[in-house]
Design an enzyme around this catalytic site. Sequence first.
Site, PDB file in Angstrom:
ATOM      1  N   ASP A  45       0.623  -1.117   0.139  1.00 24.52           N
ATOM      2  CA  ASP A  45       0.042  -0.145   0.031  1.00 24.52           C
ATOM      3  C   ASP A  45       0.847   1.410   0.017  1.00 24.52           C
ATOM      4  O   ASP A  45       0.448   2.443  -0.091  1.00 24.52           O
ATOM      5  CB  ASP A  45      -0.963  -0.028   1.077  1.00 24.52           C
ATOM      6  CG  ASP A  45      -0.455   0.020   2.474  1.00 24.52           C
ATOM      7  OD1 ASP A  45       0.907   0.017   2.655  1.00 24.52           O
ATOM      8  OD2 ASP A  45      -0.998  -0.190   3.621  1.00 24.52           O
ATOM      9  N   SER A  46       2.204   1.069  -0.020  1.00 23.02           N
ATOM     10  CA  SER A  46       3.037   2.151  -0.321  1.00 23.02           C
ATOM     11  C   SER A  46       2.870   2.914  -1.863  1.00 23.02           C
ATOM     12  O   SER A  46       3.361   3.836  -2.014  1.00 23.02           O
ATOM     13  CB  SER A  46       4.558   1.797  -0.082  1.00 23.02           C
ATOM     14  OG  SER A  46       4.840   0.587  -1.095  1.00 23.02           O
ATOM     15  N   ASP A  84      -1.318  -6.326  -0.833  1.00 26.53           N
ATOM     16  CA  ASP A  84      -1.592  -5.643   0.489  1.00 26.53           C
ATOM     17  C   ASP A  84      -2.573  -5.186   0.848  1.00 26.53           C
ATOM     18  O   ASP A  84      -3.556  -4.462  -0.140  1.00 26.53           O
ATOM     19  CB  ASP A  84      -0.452  -4.441   0.574  1.00 26.53           C
ATOM     20  CG  ASP A  84       0.264  -4.202   2.030  1.00 26.53           C
ATOM     21  OD1 ASP A  84      -0.046  -4.970   2.803  1.00 26.53           O
ATOM     22  OD2 ASP A  84       0.953  -3.248   1.883  1.00 26.53           O
ATOM     23  N   LYS A 114      -1.176  -9.672   2.429  1.00 26.95           N
ATOM     24  CA  LYS A 114      -0.358  -9.106   3.456  1.00 26.95           C
ATOM     25  C   LYS A 114      -1.288  -8.148   4.311  1.00 26.95           C
ATOM     26  O   LYS A 114      -1.836  -7.498   3.753  1.00 26.95           O
ATOM     27  CB  LYS A 114       0.948  -8.404   3.307  1.00 26.95           C
ATOM     28  CG  LYS A 114       1.743  -7.849   4.388  1.00 26.95           C
ATOM     29  CD  LYS A 114       3.092  -7.379   3.906  1.00 26.95           C
ATOM     30  CE  LYS A 114       3.044  -5.913   3.706  1.00 26.95           C
ATOM     31  NZ  LYS A 114       2.673  -5.119   4.556  1.00 26.95           N
ATOM     32  N   GLU A 116      -1.357  -5.707   8.370  1.00 30.60           N
ATOM     33  CA  GLU A 116      -0.555  -5.233   9.331  1.00 30.60           C
ATOM     34  C   GLU A 116      -1.108  -5.419  10.729  1.00 30.60           C
ATOM     35  O   GLU A 116      -2.328  -5.238  10.899  1.00 30.60           O
ATOM     36  CB  GLU A 116      -0.239  -3.652   9.193  1.00 30.60           C
ATOM     37  CG  GLU A 116       0.484  -3.371   7.950  1.00 30.60           C
ATOM     38  CD  GLU A 116       0.520  -1.608   7.940  1.00 30.60           C
ATOM     39  OE1 GLU A 116       0.265  -0.951   8.627  1.00 30.60           O
ATOM     40  OE2 GLU A 116       1.026  -1.157   6.825  1.00 30.60           O
ATOM     41  N   GLU A 183       9.271  -4.486  10.501  1.00 33.58           N
ATOM     42  CA  GLU A 183       9.712  -3.039   9.931  1.00 33.58           C
ATOM     43  C   GLU A 183      10.278  -2.417  11.214  1.00 33.58           C
ATOM     44  O   GLU A 183       9.549  -2.235  12.291  1.00 33.58           O
ATOM     45  CB  GLU A 183       8.428  -2.512   9.108  1.00 33.58           C
ATOM     46  CG  GLU A 183       8.896  -1.118   8.702  1.00 33.58           C
ATOM     47  CD  GLU A 183       7.875  -0.391   7.948  1.00 33.58           C
ATOM     48  OE1 GLU A 183       7.109  -1.226   7.238  1.00 33.58           O
ATOM     49  OE2 GLU A 183       8.211   0.519   7.405  1.00 33.58           O
TER      50      GLU A 183
END
Length: 269
Positions: A45-46, A84, A114, A116, A183
């Site tokens: 999602d960057s 993501d 993925k 978070e 991270e």
Amino acid sequence: MAKFTIPEIRDRKRRGPPLVMITAYDYPTARIVDQAGVDLILVGDSLGMVCLGYPDTVPVTLDEMIHHTAAVARGAERALVVGDLPFLTYQVSPQQAVESAGRLVKEARADCVKLEGGRTQADKIEAIVTAGIPVMAHIGLTPQTATQLGGFKVQGRDAEAARALMEDAKAVEAAGAFAVVLECVPTKLATRISQGLSIPTIGIGAGPRCDGQVLVLHDLVGLFDRFVPKFVKRYADLGAEMRRAVETYCTEVREGAFPGPEHGFGEES
Ligand code: KIV
């Protein structure tokens, strides 16, 4: 060419070499990184920051992720494509998580997803895995909830935070994640977490002892200069190279040097 598989990824923890993951957001860059030999392509999602110009990853939508993940999936022959899940497309409930993950797999053809979060998201990981979709977890600095963490800071620095991060790692493993991104975690703690898990860890700003590494493509090749985190190594300066090429094009058009005779077409005889 055969696709890399989840069992092969898990196996690399025991056998090595370290896993290589990189982000990509479109078809041409997916082809380039796939041909370069990465093991996993993360459509992170960057995307929101490096391609869409958002200030952070929070505004990214599931439709945007599906649009870009589908392009990457069309370009990736060997690498496993990780889609993501963006902010608030899984945190609400296990059902929401399964539905969103399902869209990334069915509509965009991601190989896995993925998300978070550690202990708080273990029930979502378990639900998605039970539905048959492999999940990569992401703990430590989690950019979607960076405000809650007090900003973009290294995580797990004191003893209590380190213990909490280890518990997060154990929780995502127990929930069925096949790998976990660490991270911005101190090197010693990331090493301990990597040694304490049976699933591979993939580090970003987490030192050399993780089972793999990930970087954002645009950071690595110099296409994103809004800021460069300490953990980034820049392997090329494509931004400067592209600017030079376009400046030359501007000059040549204005001076009448382009197009030349070799770029035109003759009359039919
Ligand atoms: O969105 C992303 O690119 C990521 C990586 C930085 C791990 O989550």
